[in-house]
Design a protein around this motif. Structure first.
Motif, short mmCIF file in Angstrom:
data_model
loop_
_atom_site.label_atom_id
_atom_site.label_comp_id
_atom_site.label_asym_id
_atom_site.label_seq_id
_atom_site.Cartn_x
_atom_site.Cartn_y
_atom_site.Cartn_z
N THR A 5 14.11 91.61 15.69
CA THR A 5 13.71 91.19 14.36
C THR A 5 13.84 92.39 13.42
OG1 THR A 5 11.94 90.12 13.09
CG2 THR A 5 11.27 91.83 14.62
N THR A 26 1.87 94.05 15.61
CA THR A 26 0.77 93.11 15.44
C THR A 26 0.99 91.89 16.34
OG1 THR A 26 0.41 93.80 13.15
CG2 THR A 26 -0.50 91.66 13.79
N ARG A 74 4.93 91.05 15.43
CA ARG A 74 5.40 91.52 14.11
C ARG A 74 5.41 93.05 14.10
NH1 ARG A 74 1.97 90.59 10.26
NH2 ARG A 74 0.21 89.75 11.46
N ASN A 98 9.02 94.34 9.02
CA ASN A 98 8.36 93.63 7.91
C ASN A 98 8.30 94.53 6.68
OD1 ASN A 98 7.91 91.41 9.49
ND2 ASN A 98 5.85 92.07 10.11
N SER A 149 -3.67 94.88 16.52
CA SER A 149 -2.50 95.69 16.20
C SER A 149 -2.63 97.05 16.87
CB SER A 149 -2.36 95.88 14.69
OG SER A 149 -2.15 94.65 14.02
N SER A 206 6.18 96.72 11.78
CA SER A 206 6.36 97.40 10.50
C SER A 206 6.26 98.91 10.75
CB SER A 206 5.30 96.96 9.48
OG SER A 206 4.00 97.32 9.93
N LYS A 248 6.80 86.36 19.01
CA LYS A 248 6.25 86.31 17.66
C LYS A 248 5.58 87.62 17.21
CE LYS A 248 5.48 81.31 17.79
NZ LYS A 248 4.45 80.22 17.77
#
Length: 220
Positions: free
Chosen positions: A217, A156, A145, A220, A186, A147, A143
């Protein structure tokens, strides 16, 4: 009598085998054990152990016994690590480090000679894991994240566990400086100049010290 020379190395001691690559200390345990084996056939080693908070100076809230002992050739002994009772966060993992300094004995025939004695230091992560955390280390890793922030990759971690990276790629470029991200925090990781694209793939190190499942993934 010739004086012995001392040399500090951070590599793993050639004669001492450490039983694991990381320690998971579950809060419901009274103590955890770390086995050490002297693989030498003739010479003993002197072993000193302690924990720190990550800066290499501040001692961690754990008692290591025995803190200093002799390990004879072809023998095994476990370090016993016990929590001191100091207050620690209960909603996330905490990271500490255990240090194992090993000093080899000098053979009798070398006692009157100038001998180079190698002092080895092994340093490994130790995770304090409170009861009742949500999810698992694998779910936390999955999970994460990602960017892009200019020339850096922001990662994060909303979970309760540390995520330690085995590898991270942005597109086809390896993000070599990816290390880890603490729970509920983060980090910014410098990107290589060749890094582009919108897809991130990564693997985390498991509790057993091996690479876990690969995840991917879009940024973001």
């Amino acid at each position: 009598m010739g004086a012995s020379l001392l040399f500090l190395s951070v590599s793993h001691a050639a004669g001492i085998q450490v039983g694991r690559t990381r320690i998971i200390y579950n809060a419901d345990k009274k103590e955890v054990a770390l086995p050490l084996i002297n693989q030498e056939k003739e010479l003993p080693w002197l072993i000193q152990s302690w924990t720190d908070t990550g800066d290499g100076k501040t001692r961690g809230p754990f008692i290591v016994t025995p803190p200093l002992f002799r390990l004879d050739p072809q023998k095994e002994q476990s370090l016993r690590i016990a929590w001191s009772g100091a207050t620690l966060p209960v909603d996330r993992e905490s990271l500490f480090w255990i240090n194992i300094r090993t000093i080899p004995a000098v053979a009798k025939e070398d006692e009157d000679k100038n001998v180079l004695r190698l002092i080895y230091k092994t340093r490994m992560k130790m995770f304090w894991r409170p009861k009742g955390l949500t999810g698992t280390t694998t779910e936390t890793c999955k999970k994460l994240r990602f960017s892009r922030q200019g020339a850096a990759l922001q990662v994060t971690n909303d979970g309760d566990f540390y995520s330690i990276f085995d590898n991270v790629h942005l597109g086809s470029a390896a993000v070599e400086k990816a290390d880890m991200v603490a729970p509920k925090s983060s980090v910014l990781i410098p990107l290589p100049t060749s890094a582009n694209g919108q897809n991130v793939s990564w693997r985390c190190i498991t509790d057993y010290g091996n690479a876990g499942e690969k995840f991917s993934t879009a940024l973001n």
